[in-house]
Design an enzyme around this catalytic site. Structure first.
Site, mmCIF file in Angstrom:
data_model
loop_
_atom_site.group_PDB
_atom_site.id
_atom_site.type_symbol
_atom_site.label_atom_id
_atom_site.label_comp_id
_atom_site.label_asym_id
_atom_site.label_seq_id
_atom_site.Cartn_x
_atom_site.Cartn_y
_atom_site.Cartn_z
ATOM 1 N N THR A 61 -5.726 1.835 -7.541
ATOM 2 C CA THR A 61 -6.834 2.786 -7.503
ATOM 3 C C THR A 61 -7.645 2.745 -8.802
ATOM 4 O OG1 THR A 61 -7.292 5.166 -7.554
ATOM 5 C CG2 THR A 61 -5.116 4.513 -8.252
ATOM 6 N N ASP A 62 -8.893 3.177 -8.729
ATOM 7 C CA ASP A 62 -9.716 3.285 -9.945
ATOM 8 C C ASP A 62 -9.251 4.441 -10.833
ATOM 9 O OD1 ASP A 62 -10.596 5.415 -8.364
ATOM 10 O OD2 ASP A 62 -12.722 4.909 -8.471
ATOM 11 N N GLU A 63 -8.379 5.320 -10.282
ATOM 12 C CA GLU A 63 -7.972 6.505 -11.052
ATOM 13 C C GLU A 63 -7.119 6.129 -12.267
ATOM 14 O OE1 GLU A 63 -6.998 9.958 -8.698
ATOM 15 O OE2 GLU A 63 -8.086 9.141 -6.984
ATOM 16 N N LEU A 76 0.816 -1.226 0.000
ATOM 17 C CA LEU A 76 0.000 0.000 0.000
ATOM 18 C C LEU A 76 0.843 1.267 0.000
ATOM 19 C CD1 LEU A 76 -1.620 -1.990 2.484
ATOM 20 C CD2 LEU A 76 -3.342 -0.431 1.616
ATOM 21 N N TYR A 94 -0.396 11.391 -10.292
ATOM 22 C CA TYR A 94 -0.646 10.303 -9.319
ATOM 23 C C TYR A 94 -1.176 9.066 -10.043
ATOM 24 C CZ TYR A 94 -3.431 7.522 -6.012
ATOM 25 O OH TYR A 94 -3.998 6.483 -5.309
ATOM 26 N N LYS A 97 -7.443 15.325 2.164
ATOM 27 C CA LYS A 97 -8.403 14.779 1.208
ATOM 28 C C LYS A 97 -9.782 15.359 1.537
ATOM 29 C CE LYS A 97 -5.206 11.864 -0.376
ATOM 30 N NZ LYS A 97 -4.846 10.586 0.168
ATOM 31 N N SER A 157 1.377 7.361 -12.185
ATOM 32 C CA SER A 157 2.378 6.594 -11.429
ATOM 33 C C SER A 157 1.785 5.282 -10.918
ATOM 34 C CB SER A 157 2.953 7.428 -10.276
ATOM 35 O OG SER A 157 1.978 7.651 -9.271
ATOM 36 N N LYS A 158 0.509 5.298 -10.515
ATOM 37 C CA LYS A 158 -0.130 4.053 -10.057
ATOM 38 C C LYS A 158 -0.330 3.110 -11.255
ATOM 39 C CE LYS A 158 -1.424 3.054 -6.467
ATOM 40 N NZ LYS A 158 -0.762 2.426 -5.285
#
Ligand code: NAD
Ligand code: TYD
Length: 348
Positions: free
Chosen positions: A130-132, A81, A155, A194, A158-159
């Protein structure tokens, strides 16, 4: 069984660590975390003395430290994580996201490949994503496990990159892996940068609530404890080499969510209804702001029987209660005092 959780002092990681330490006394849980601004050992105060728990202060970008840790312990499972996780920070400093999210993930993949190479049986690299990575949806449709990757923020890029490397290590070297891509989490211990924790804190302090753009951006919200539950289910029953989308079946336009938050907080703080809404302030939009995220979580539901345990109204209520009952946690996080906890607990 030795389970390494990376990023276990962060928001989601701390709920995963607590769940595993508490539910599986026969496992030993190692929490690897660099304690960046987002890592807070106060999140784990209640379980830090458990005999099946060990904290390791290690940076995943430090290849020597990672290899050293893996040579000392043969981990059976890794739940990864640790990441830079805030979109706005990625716009300011994209390279920091490449270093941790891409290079850091590579260091862990290499360490697993080397340590496990003679025997991959019962080993697992479980990558939390992530869903992003799927980009932005229009008015309709949902992200499924086969949606094409189309990341928009540094972000998300990169994920997405780290997800690709995990799959490439599976294909090329046979590394046993699972990836899950989850929607926006909310709940206790969320760092107040956030949307939800920032706005809870600002409402308490009667500070402006900065709504990006027209506020009509949509996110699918999942209670963090339900995400930790999904991760527990997947690490035990998920199919190696698979991807699972996790979501709350719970879409909200930001402005509607913010109005609901204001209404509940006015009630809980015994303020006149409408007080918190006066704090809403429309500000400049985030560059590259994704319009809508929404997850189709039917695969994890049908194959593994997971579904969220609380409604959004219940989860939001519990989250607000947690922030109102833990003013010291909020004070330490906003003042930076939480950083002294590691020194006090582990170095003195
Ligand atoms: P967070 O920012 O709260 O926590 C990240 C943790 O990683 C912190 O404890 C930090 O100290 C640690 N860390 C950062 N850089 C590190 C490094 N170089 N070496 C070791 N540790 C480091 O993040 P979060 O919201 O808990 O997210 C955890 C994971 O879940 C991330 O991979 C994120 O991409 C993913 N995710 C988050 C959400 C969400 O809504 N928060 C949704 C889907 C997926
Ligand atoms: P955030 O919590 O940063 O999560 P993400 O960008 O990963 O979805 O933001 C959630 C939504 O809230 C997103 O559409 C951006 C918006 N937002 C604001 O309008 N104001 C804020 O101050 C923040 C932090 C976010």
């Amino acid at each position: 069984m030795k389970v390494l959780v990376t990023g276990g002092a962060g928001f989601i990681g701390s709920h995963v660590v607590r769940r595993l330490v508490t539910n599986y006394p026969d496992y030993h849980i190692y929490n690897l975390d660099a304690l960046t601004y987002a890592g807070n050992l106060e999140n784990l105060r209640d379980i830090e003395k458990a005999s099946n728990y060990t904290f390791c202060k290690v940076d995943i970008t430090d290849v020597v430290a990672i290899n050293d840790l893996f040579s000392k312990h043969t981990f059976d499972k890794v739940i990864h994580l640790a990441a830079e996780s805030h979109v706005d920070r990625s716009i300011e400093d994209p390279l920091a996201f490449v270093k941790t999210n891409v290079i850091g993930t590579m260091n862990l993949l290499n360490a697993c490949k080397e340590t496990w190479k003679h025997n991959f049986s019962n080993k697992l690299f479980y990558h939390i994503s992530t869903d992003e990575v799927y980009g932005s949806l229009g008015e309709d449709g949902l992200f499924t496990e086969t949606s094409p990757y189309d990341p928009n923020s540094p972000y998300a890029a990169s994920k997405a990159s780290s997800d690709h490397f995990v799959r490439a290590y599976g294909e090329t070297y046979g590394l046993p892996y699972i990836i899950s891509n989850c929607s926006n989490n909310y709940g206790p211990n969320h760092f107040p940068e956030k949307l939800i924790p920032l706005f809870i804190n600002n409402i308490i302090e009667m500070r402006p609530l900065p709504v990006y753009g027209d506020g009509k951006y949509t996110r699918d919200w999942l209670y963090v404890i339900d995400h930790a539950n999904a991760i527990d289910t997947i690490i035990h029953n998920g199919e190696v080499g698979s991807t699972y989308n996790i979501g709350g079946f719970n879409e909200w336009q930001n402005i509607d969510l913010i109005r609901l938050l204001c209404k509940i907080m006015d009630g809980k703080l015994s303020r006149k209804q409408g007080t918190s809404e006066t704090l809403i302030t429309y500000v400049k939009d985030r560059p590259g702001h994704d319009k809508r995220y929404a997850i189709d979580a039917s695969k994890v539901h049908k194959e593994l029987g997971w579904k969220p345990s609380v409604t959004f109204e219940e989860g939001l209520d519990q989250t607000i209660d947690w922030y109102l009952s833990n003013p010291k946690w909020l004070e330490h996080v906003t003042s930076g005092a939480y950083k002294d906890y590691y020194t006090k607990m582990y170095l003195s």
